[in-house]
Design a protein around this motif. Sequence first.
Motif, short mmCIF file in Angstrom:
data_model
loop_
_atom_site.label_atom_id
_atom_site.label_comp_id
_atom_site.label_asym_id
_atom_site.label_seq_id
_atom_site.Cartn_x
_atom_site.Cartn_y
_atom_site.Cartn_z
N ARG A 131 3.63 5.59 -3.93
CA ARG A 131 4.96 6.15 -3.73
C ARG A 131 5.16 7.48 -4.44
NH1 ARG A 131 4.84 2.08 -7.23
NH2 ARG A 131 5.96 2.14 -9.21
N ASN A 132 4.57 7.65 -5.63
CA ASN A 132 4.77 8.90 -6.37
C ASN A 132 4.13 10.08 -5.64
OD1 ASN A 132 6.18 7.60 -8.41
ND2 ASN A 132 4.34 7.22 -9.63
N LEU A 133 2.94 9.88 -5.08
CA LEU A 133 2.29 10.94 -4.30
C LEU A 133 3.06 11.22 -3.01
CD1 LEU A 133 -1.47 9.94 -4.68
CD2 LEU A 133 -0.37 11.99 -5.59
N GLU A 140 14.62 4.93 0.57
CA GLU A 140 15.16 3.66 0.07
C GLU A 140 14.24 2.49 0.34
OE1 GLU A 140 17.03 6.00 1.48
OE2 GLU A 140 18.29 6.46 -0.28
N ILE A 141 13.28 2.66 1.25
CA ILE A 141 12.34 1.58 1.52
C ILE A 141 11.57 1.19 0.26
CG2 ILE A 141 10.47 3.14 2.22
CD1 ILE A 141 11.30 -0.36 3.68
N PHE A 142 11.34 2.15 -0.64
CA PHE A 142 10.61 1.84 -1.87
C PHE A 142 11.42 0.89 -2.77
CE2 PHE A 142 8.65 6.10 -0.93
CZ PHE A 142 7.41 5.59 -0.58
N ASN A 143 12.74 1.01 -2.74
CA ASN A 143 13.57 0.08 -3.50
C ASN A 143 13.44 -1.34 -2.96
OD1 ASN A 143 14.53 2.23 -5.05
ND2 ASN A 143 16.27 2.57 -3.69
N ALA A 144 13.41 -1.45 -1.63
CA ALA A 144 13.29 -2.77 -1.00
C ALA A 144 11.94 -3.41 -1.33
CB ALA A 144 13.46 -2.64 0.51
N GLY A 203 0.82 -1.21 0.00
CA GLY A 203 0.00 0.00 0.00
C GLY A 203 0.85 1.26 0.00
N LEU A 204 1.93 1.22 0.75
CA LEU A 204 2.88 2.34 0.76
C LEU A 204 3.50 2.51 -0.62
CD1 LEU A 204 4.28 4.32 2.88
CD2 LEU A 204 6.14 2.65 2.90
N TYR A 205 3.90 1.40 -1.21
CA TYR A 205 4.56 1.44 -2.52
C TYR A 205 3.60 1.90 -3.63
CZ TYR A 205 7.61 -0.19 -6.33
OH TYR A 205 8.41 -0.25 -7.43
#
Length: 377
Positions: free
Chosen positions: A105-107, A195-199, A100-102
């Motif tokens: 991510r753009n917003l 960096e959490i989005f990369n994970a 849900g976070l991912y």
Amino acid sequence: MGSSMEEKVVAVIMVGGPTKGTRFRPLSLNIPKPLFPIAGQPMVHHPISACKRIPNLAQIYLVGFYEEREFALYVSAISNELKVPVRYLREDKPHGSAGGLYHFRNLIMEDSPSHIFLLNCDVCCSFPLPKMLEAHRGYGGIGTLLVIKVSPESASQFGELVADPVTNELLHYTEKPETFVSDRINCGVYVFTPEIFNAIGDVSTQRKDRATLKRVSSFEALQPATRIPTDFVRLDQDILSPLAGKKQLYTYETMDFWEQIKSPGMSLRCSGLYLSQFRLTSPQLLASGDGTRSAIVIGDVYIHPSAKVHPTAKIGTNVSISANARVGPGVRLMSCIILDDVEIMENAVVTNAIVGWKSSIGRWSRVQACFPLLLIS
């Protein structure tokens, strides 16, 4: 260090949706669980107010499955009250706690934040967010978890973890283990760097790769489709567990209170915890009275300005009285939540109960739970 003062921070609060929260019924049948009043304020109001204390906070996002119209009035009101933009983001389907976070991510990254807080709406605690952020910056990892020590008997109900006692690095994490691992548990409050989005993205990519490989096997093609969707990513099993022990995640232990608001009974206990906290954070919200011109108030009590309480009533401790409630002469209230438009007639006694919307308690009635909670509706 000077540049850190200009870094922006955003907060994301997961509010769930109507497909979950069945343990909170019947209270969640008439109102979204995040808007149910705890200590006189909507449940989600407490983490939102805590986010207001974060330095350089740019935006607060609420992420869930509820219809947008159910949150529109509250989001507008709280944005004006706190002078911080609050925005509701509705998921089109379940993506998991990390997915849900991912998905948004753009917003979330619109303001180019240096750090992202992630909170669960049904967590009740003091939310030491500024201290968490300070500790996280010192650790230097991509994420920091709020943790607390609990009894060994209750630990298995939560995510158990092991951290280095010196560096606070997260060394091991397991969600609701069958055998005892640790008396430290995950509180459901986090701060991450982008960096959490990369994970999270790596988990989805790995799933897509595995799915592609499986298609080459005719045997696999005949099996039922039981795999997890590639865009459904769980924060605990898919992110925390794999990254533990890799100098990526750290812990910040709270010595204050912490509970989960999973059931109506827990909402009454958490109401008391928040009312006690108001002594330090929001004393103006607490009622007072000595029985002369207003009712006798004992301990921590919230009374909505529109409620009418007779001067001969005795209220407290741990009592929350909502809008347009009417409390008659000689009434005694202890450890209870009185919801909107309730009428409690003269000399009635209510203790350890939640009295539902528009209910009426008759004269000389005694409502007293033998167990921690009684629901009246």
